[in-house]
Design a protein around this motif. Sequence first.
Motif, PDB file in Angstrom:
ATOM      1  N   ILE A   1      11.282  -0.002   1.161  1.00 14.19           N
ATOM      2  CA  ILE A   1      10.266  -0.745   1.320  1.00 14.19           C
ATOM      3  C   ILE A   1      10.431  -1.869   0.080  1.00 14.19           C
ATOM      4  CG2 ILE A   1       7.682  -1.033   1.537  1.00 14.19           C
ATOM      5  CD1 ILE A   1       9.254  -0.043   3.899  1.00 14.19           C
ATOM      6  N   TYR A   2      10.457  -1.306  -1.085  1.00 13.95           N
ATOM      7  CA  TYR A   2      10.579  -2.088  -2.413  1.00 13.95           C
ATOM      8  C   TYR A   2      11.629  -3.310  -2.003  1.00 13.95           C
ATOM      9  CZ  TYR A   2      11.012  -3.450  -7.313  1.00 13.95           C
ATOM     10  OH  TYR A   2      10.917  -4.131  -8.401  1.00 13.95           O
ATOM     11  N   THR A   3      12.747  -2.648  -1.540  1.00  7.45           N
ATOM     12  CA  THR A   3      13.855  -3.800  -1.407  1.00  7.45           C
ATOM     13  C   THR A   3      13.612  -4.696  -0.333  1.00  7.45           C
ATOM     14  OG1 THR A   3      15.660  -2.118  -1.999  1.00  7.45           O
ATOM     15  CG2 THR A   3      16.311  -3.960  -0.631  1.00  7.45           C
ATOM     16  N   LEU A   4      12.994  -4.282   0.763  1.00  7.11           N
ATOM     17  CA  LEU A   4      12.374  -5.015   2.035  1.00  7.11           C
ATOM     18  C   LEU A   4      11.613  -6.344   1.099  1.00  7.11           C
ATOM     19  CD1 LEU A   4      12.430  -5.760   5.025  1.00  7.11           C
ATOM     20  CD2 LEU A   4      10.299  -4.167   5.211  1.00  7.11           C
ATOM     21  N   MET A   5      10.474  -5.779   0.403  1.00  7.56           N
ATOM     22  CA  MET A   5       9.531  -6.713  -0.049  1.00  7.56           C
ATOM     23  C   MET A   5      10.331  -7.777  -1.103  1.00  7.56           C
ATOM     24  SD  MET A   5       6.067  -4.609  -1.069  1.00  7.56           S
ATOM     25  CE  MET A   5       7.013  -3.484  -2.234  1.00  7.56           C
TER      26      MET A   5
ATOM     27  N   GLU B   1       9.172  21.004   3.509  1.00  7.95           N
ATOM     28  CA  GLU B   1       8.878  21.554   2.505  1.00  7.95           C
ATOM     29  C   GLU B   1       8.632  20.318   1.329  1.00  7.95           C
ATOM     30  OE1 GLU B   1      10.202  25.170  -0.944  1.00  7.95           O
ATOM     31  OE2 GLU B   1      11.409  24.559   0.749  1.00  7.95           O
ATOM     32  N   PRO B   2       7.324  19.744   1.409  1.00  4.76           N
ATOM     33  CA  PRO B   2       7.265  18.633   0.711  1.00  4.76           C
ATOM     34  C   PRO B   2       7.239  18.631  -0.776  1.00  4.76           C
ATOM     35  CG  PRO B   2       5.418  18.857   2.297  1.00  4.76           C
ATOM     36  CD  PRO B   2       6.263  20.172   2.350  1.00  4.76           C
ATOM     37  N   SER B   3       7.745  17.707  -1.550  1.00  4.08           N
ATOM     38  CA  SER B   3       7.879  17.736  -2.933  1.00  4.08           C
ATOM     39  C   SER B   3       7.506  16.370  -3.450  1.00  4.08           C
ATOM     40  CB  SER B   3       9.191  18.051  -3.563  1.00  4.08           C
ATOM     41  OG  SER B   3      10.208  17.064  -3.125  1.00  4.08           O
ATOM     42  N   SER B   4       7.512  16.173  -4.872  1.00  2.00           N
ATOM     43  CA  SER B   4       6.989  14.916  -5.209  1.00  2.00           C
ATOM     44  C   SER B   4       8.181  13.689  -5.069  1.00  2.00           C
ATOM     45  CB  SER B   4       6.712  14.821  -6.672  1.00  2.00           C
ATOM     46  OG  SER B   4       7.832  15.205  -7.528  1.00  2.00           O
ATOM     47  N   GLN B   5       9.204  14.003  -4.457  1.00  2.00           N
ATOM     48  CA  GLN B   5      10.370  13.411  -4.187  1.00  2.00           C
ATOM     49  C   GLN B   5      10.514  13.044  -2.738  1.00  2.00           C
ATOM     50  OE1 GLN B   5      12.036  11.657  -6.873  1.00  2.00           O
ATOM     51  NE2 GLN B   5      10.334  12.864  -8.026  1.00  2.00           N
ATOM     52  N   THR B   6       9.662  13.528  -1.831  1.00  2.00           N
ATOM     53  CA  THR B   6       9.771  13.315  -0.545  1.00  2.00           C
ATOM     54  C   THR B   6      10.011  11.978   0.035  1.00  2.00           C
ATOM     55  OG1 THR B   6       8.549  15.217  -0.050  1.00  2.00           O
ATOM     56  CG2 THR B   6       8.640  13.663   1.813  1.00  2.00           C
ATOM     57  N   PHE B   7       9.212  11.062  -0.511  1.00  3.18           N
ATOM     58  CA  PHE B   7       9.347   9.660  -0.136  1.00  3.18           C
ATOM     59  C   PHE B   7      10.104   8.591  -0.802  1.00  3.18           C
ATOM     60  CE2 PHE B   7       5.472  11.576   1.338  1.00  3.18           C
ATOM     61  CZ  PHE B   7       5.246  11.368   2.717  1.00  3.18           C
ATOM     62  N   VAL B   8      10.842   9.246  -1.819  1.00  8.69           N
ATOM     63  CA  VAL B   8      11.554   8.265  -2.757  1.00  8.69           C
ATOM     64  C   VAL B   8      12.720   7.401  -2.047  1.00  8.69           C
ATOM     65  CG1 VAL B   8      13.664   8.314  -4.592  1.00  8.69           C
ATOM     66  CG2 VAL B   8      11.589   9.949  -4.518  1.00  8.69           C
ATOM     67  N   ASP B   9      13.245   7.713  -0.972  1.00  8.54           N
ATOM     68  CA  ASP B   9      14.351   6.860  -0.374  1.00  8.54           C
ATOM     69  C   ASP B   9      13.634   5.933   0.416  1.00  8.54           C
ATOM     70  OD1 ASP B   9      16.216   8.406  -1.257  1.00  8.54           O
ATOM     71  OD2 ASP B   9      16.861   9.429   0.531  1.00  8.54           O
ATOM     72  N   ALA B  10      12.329   6.237   1.104  1.00  7.95           N
ATOM     73  CA  ALA B  10      11.499   5.126   1.942  1.00  7.95           C
ATOM     74  C   ALA B  10      10.859   4.375   1.004  1.00  7.95           C
ATOM     75  CB  ALA B  10      10.497   6.124   2.702  1.00  7.95           C
ATOM     76  N   GLN B  11      10.549   4.840  -0.344  1.00  7.82           N
ATOM     77  CA  GLN B  11      10.156   3.776  -1.380  1.00  7.82           C
ATOM     78  C   GLN B  11      10.895   2.831  -1.714  1.00  7.82           C
ATOM     79  OE1 GLN B  11       8.502   5.576  -4.948  1.00  7.82           O
ATOM     80  NE2 GLN B  11       7.146   3.929  -5.640  1.00  7.82           N
ATOM     81  N   VAL B  12      12.050   3.174  -1.726  1.00 12.69           N
ATOM     82  CA  VAL B  12      13.222   2.221  -2.482  1.00 12.69           C
ATOM     83  C   VAL B  12      13.502   1.309  -1.250  1.00 12.69           C
ATOM     84  CG1 VAL B  12      15.649   2.006  -2.995  1.00 12.69           C
ATOM     85  CG2 VAL B  12      14.353   3.986  -4.042  1.00 12.69           C
TER      86      VAL B  12
ATOM     87  N   LEU C   1       0.693  -1.373  -0.051  1.00  8.59           N
ATOM     88  CA  LEU C   1      -0.100  -0.004   0.104  1.00  8.59           C
ATOM     89  C   LEU C   1       0.951   1.196  -0.043  1.00  8.59           C
ATOM     90  CD1 LEU C   1      -2.610  -1.018   2.616  1.00  8.59           C
ATOM     91  CD2 LEU C   1      -2.804  -1.122   0.062  1.00  8.59           C
ATOM     92  N   PHE C   2       1.909   1.118   0.877  1.00 11.05           N
ATOM     93  CA  PHE C   2       2.843   2.349   0.829  1.00 11.05           C
ATOM     94  C   PHE C   2       3.605   2.598  -0.561  1.00 11.05           C
ATOM     95  CE2 PHE C   2       7.293   3.932   1.624  1.00 11.05           C
ATOM     96  CZ  PHE C   2       6.818   5.104   2.059  1.00 11.05           C
ATOM     97  N   TRP C   3       3.705   1.572  -1.100  1.00 12.67           N
ATOM     98  CA  TRP C   3       4.811   1.632  -2.258  1.00 12.67           C
ATOM     99  C   TRP C   3       3.755   2.170  -3.265  1.00 12.67           C
ATOM    100  CZ3 TRP C   3       4.387  -0.331  -7.316  1.00 12.67           C
ATOM    101  CH2 TRP C   3       5.550  -0.311  -8.001  1.00 12.67           C
ATOM    102  N   LEU C   4       2.596   1.717  -3.432  1.00 11.65           N
ATOM    103  CA  LEU C   4       1.482   2.160  -4.642  1.00 11.65           C
ATOM    104  C   LEU C   4       1.185   3.663  -4.211  1.00 11.65           C
ATOM    105  CD1 LEU C   4      -1.024  -0.825  -4.426  1.00 11.65           C
ATOM    106  CD2 LEU C   4       0.458  -0.141  -6.156  1.00 11.65           C
ATOM    107  N   ALA C   5       1.038   3.887  -3.009  1.00 12.92           N
ATOM    108  CA  ALA C   5       0.579   5.411  -2.475  1.00 12.92           C
ATOM    109  C   ALA C   5       1.847   6.398  -3.221  1.00 12.92           C
ATOM    110  CB  ALA C   5       0.350   5.540  -1.073  1.00 12.92           C
TER     111      ALA C   5
END
Length: 240
Positions: free
Chosen positions: A208-212, A195-206, A142-146
């Motif tokens: 979680i992707y690696t964890l899965m 100061e949020p941007s569209s790249q705010t969660f890039v590191d976190a997404q990567v 869900l986080f990755w999709l979001a």
Amino acid sequence: MGSERMEMRKRQMSVQQESMAGGTTPTQQDPNQSQNQGNQSQMNQRGNNACCFCWCCCCSCSCSVLLPIVLSYRNEEREERNRRASYDLKAEGTADCEDSPPPTLEEVRSWAQSFDRLMSCAAGRVAFRLFLCTEFSEENMLFWLACEEFTKETNKTSIEEKARVIYEDYVSILSPKEVSLDSRVREVINKNMLEPSSQTFVDAQVQIYTLMQRDSYPRYMNSPAYKNLLNSLSEQAPES
């Protein structure tokens, strides 16, 4: 004559005594009764001025001040819930609502080649998410999709709102859907949230992707869910 005068005088004195004993003079009031009357008077006075000491709903002066504030707060709370629900449906329902046909045998076989193959296929994401549900780790998908949807956002106001929703839903330690992130990534997110941007969660997404990929993906490949799907399509292949 003397006796008659004496008799008249006695009668006059008797009348005067009866008149004094008959209550022509005011009687003294009971002190307790006076105190009770004073307390009752004070209570009546307070009752008449009740609106100055309380703010209950029946108080006209308080209603005129508090009611607009309460209504405004409730409207804002309702709008926030609707906005969050709308975005949650968009993010969480992505896998279920993707317009993808049932997977082919070739696609299912390709999922075993790499995790990237699995995640790049809509049907693969649906199947993998169902498997994560059985392991109680669906929040990772869900986080990755979001985050995938979030990176496509360009409107600044929408970016700020959706960044806050994603943070509260998946990053906050108070959320029941919190994903597992290390301290370094959390620190990066906290800085980015200023100061949020569209790249705010890039590191976190990567992460979680690696964890899965390292944790859940190997188990899915060895699970009955994947094997049954593969066998079912293999049996149908000669008939098609």
